[in-house]
Every structure is written in structure tokens, then in C-alpha cells.
Scaffold this active site. Sequence first.
Site, PDB file in Angstrom:
ATOM      1  N   ASP A 186       0.861  -1.184   0.000  1.00 13.48           N
ATOM      2  CA  ASP A 186       0.000   0.000   0.000  1.00 13.48           C
ATOM      3  C   ASP A 186       0.896   1.232   0.000  1.00 13.48           C
ATOM      4  OD1 ASP A 186      -2.573   1.409   0.338  1.00 13.48           O
ATOM      5  OD2 ASP A 186      -1.719   1.994   2.268  1.00 13.48           O
ATOM      6  N   GLU A 270      -0.965  -1.210  -6.139  1.00 12.00           N
ATOM      7  CA  GLU A 270      -2.029  -0.451  -6.806  1.00 12.00           C
ATOM      8  C   GLU A 270      -1.511   0.116  -8.122  1.00 12.00           C
ATOM      9  OE1 GLU A 270      -4.450   2.081  -3.647  1.00 12.00           O
ATOM     10  OE2 GLU A 270      -2.331   1.882  -3.174  1.00 12.00           O
ATOM     11  N   ASP A 352      -3.391   1.198   6.781  1.00  9.03           N
ATOM     12  CA  ASP A 352      -2.468   0.874   5.690  1.00  9.03           C
ATOM     13  C   ASP A 352      -2.156  -0.616   5.607  1.00  9.03           C
ATOM     14  OD1 ASP A 352      -2.452   3.596   5.373  1.00  9.03           O
ATOM     15  OD2 ASP A 352      -0.574   3.889   6.473  1.00  9.03           O
TER      16      ASP A 352
END
Length: 389
Positions: A186, A270, A352
Amino acid sequence: MFRMKTIHKTYKLRLYPNKEQAELMSKHFGSTRFVWNYFLTERKQSYLESKKSLSYHDNARTLVTLKKTDEFSWLKDVNSQSLQSSLKDLDTAYGRFFKKQAMFPKFKKKGLCIDSFRCPQNAKIMDGKLQIPKFNPIKLNVHREIEGKMLFVTISKTRTDKYFAAITCEVKHEPLLKSDKAVGIDLGIKNLAVCSDGTIFENIKTTKKYAKQLTYEQRQLSKKKKGSNNRSKQKKQVALIHEKIRNTRVDNIHKFTEQTTRINGIIAIENLNIKGMIKNHNLAKSITDASWHELTRQLEYKSDWNNRNLIKIDRFFPSSKTCSFCNFINQTLTLKDREWICPNCKSVLNRDLNASKNILKQGLKILSGCGTQSELKKHGQASVSNQSL
Ligand SMILES: [Zn+2]
């Protein structure tokens, strides 16, 4: 030896051109920039007037004609292959735009983009000097051994007036040993990266220190008279700080990406895509954006070199709002909530770490063929590309 892999590796070496060479370089920077801008205009006009998309070959033909005219004969002073490279870059930029991987190509303004040009062929190093077409051998700092077959060289000049040669070679590389470990990452602001295995990678603190210096130097700059000698000197001071921030940042990210690719066989992250490309004038935010891109870039090539599986997760996947234990989606979660209790299973979740665990889960799903990219993605991308048109 069967494990050996052919990769492209780029070595960045400092160049020390003499005055005459620096002038010729400057000509190359200007001419390649001119070619980019000229043909960007031409492509735009052709499309507006006749809906015809020009290709690289159309542009290359026009370039040949252009060089024969008196008005543009100065283009002959530079390596023609460097000009063609500029056209190829423009063509690639268009291709990336149509694939929705990038914004529409922009004009290159002097002073606002990095000065650079590429020599796609006929470059070599002899006696500690770089040989490229049109130039006398240029002094080069060979601080490390250059391996493999030289493919092309990109010459650039920083805003702090340093010259570099980025030499891309074809190299035989032995990939890292296989690993069964998998990790989700993350990306954040306070911590650059939080991993599903609990590893936390902090953002470098030096930014704060430099931010103060930067504010000071920028204030000095605003006091200097436009066009004055002192102003350009001060501009360089500002650029020097930016350079320091960038170098520390990139070194730091290298440590993280090296460790991550060494340990893990599967890496889920991501997909930043266009999100981070939107210009931001806030220093901390723009540094964060740049860091995320650098981190992704490094993970991409290091994964490729070492046969790691890098999976990019749809950026609309609700990684923070989903409970990594029971998959409950907490719609009320706000950006401020650093920790939350899942209303469904009562787990205490660190924002997170929870997100990184979800990213890993989603990555493994996609890898096994069960994951789907959300419909939202299409809508999101369509709206972004409309803006850029
Ligand atoms: Zn839960």
C-alpha cells in the site's frame, strides 16, 4: 547458465564536454525539441483539418524535405538519427495516449523540460571517452564497468548544468532465486509503503529539511530581477536542492525495491496510472507522486529482470474500506481514520496494513484468474481522457 536472461540495463555516467562540445550539445537539445514541437503541431493540424492521423513515416518524410529548405537547413548540423529518435518518441507518446496509458503529448518548452537527445547507433567508449556521431570524443567519468552490448545513448543536461550519458546495454543477467513468498504493497504519504508482511518503509525525512532550504532559496529567487545574471545563478541554487531531494529519494526507493524483489516472488501493488500524472504544485504532494512513480518503475523492471510476478490492482479497488478478515466494506471510513474496528467481525484494523493485505488478496485472485477489474475503471479512465483532450 540456462537461467541467464537478456535484459536492458542503463548506466548513467557523468560527461565533461568542452565548450565547443557543450555548444553542439545545446544545438542537439534545441533541434530535437524543435522537431518534437513542429511535428506535434503538424499532427494536430492534420487531424483537425482532415481527420487524418499522421504516422512516424509521414513525419520522417517531411523532415527530410524540411532539411532541404533554406529556412530549416540548420537541422543538418545535428545527428539525423537523433532527430528521427525525437519523431519516434512523439509516435510512442501518441500510441500511449491512444492506449489510455498517458496524457496527450505536450509541447516541449525550453527550460521546462529536461534537455536531452538520443543517439540510437554508433556510440562507443574508447580510452575513457564517449564517441557519438558529429562529436569529437567527449570526456566521460567511467566509474563502473559497462557490461554487454551498447544499444543506444541518451545525452542529457540537468538544470544544475551537469551533463550525463545514459548508456543502455544488452546484458546477460542471472535472475534471483525463485521465491514462494507474496506481498501486497500500500503506497502512502507518511509511510512511502506499507507491506502486507508488516514491513514499513518510511518516506525520507530529509524532505522536510530541504523544504525549508528550498523555501528560503525560492524567496531569494523572487527578489532577483528578471533576466539578470543573479537570477539565473539563484535559479541554479533552487535546482541544486531539487536535485538533492531527488537523489536521496531515488536511492531510498532502490533499497526498498531491491529488498522487495529479492524476498518475494509475487508482488501486488495499486495501479497508479493517470492518477499521479496530474500536476500538483504542493511540494510534499508532488514529491509523493514522483516517489510512487519511481517505486512502481523500479518494481517493474526489477520484477522483469528477476522473473517476479508484479500484479497491478485496479485503483478503484476499495483496498482501505474492506476488512481484510471478513471482506465487510466500511462505507463510512474517512481519510482521517488511521485505525478502525470492523463493524462486522470486530477486528481492529490498521488502515495501511489492512489495505496492503487486501491488495495482496486481490492480486492473488487476479493471478488465479478469479479476480475481475471493476466496472468503475472504465468510467474513471474515460473521464480522465476527456479532460486531457
Ligand atoms: Zn471484518
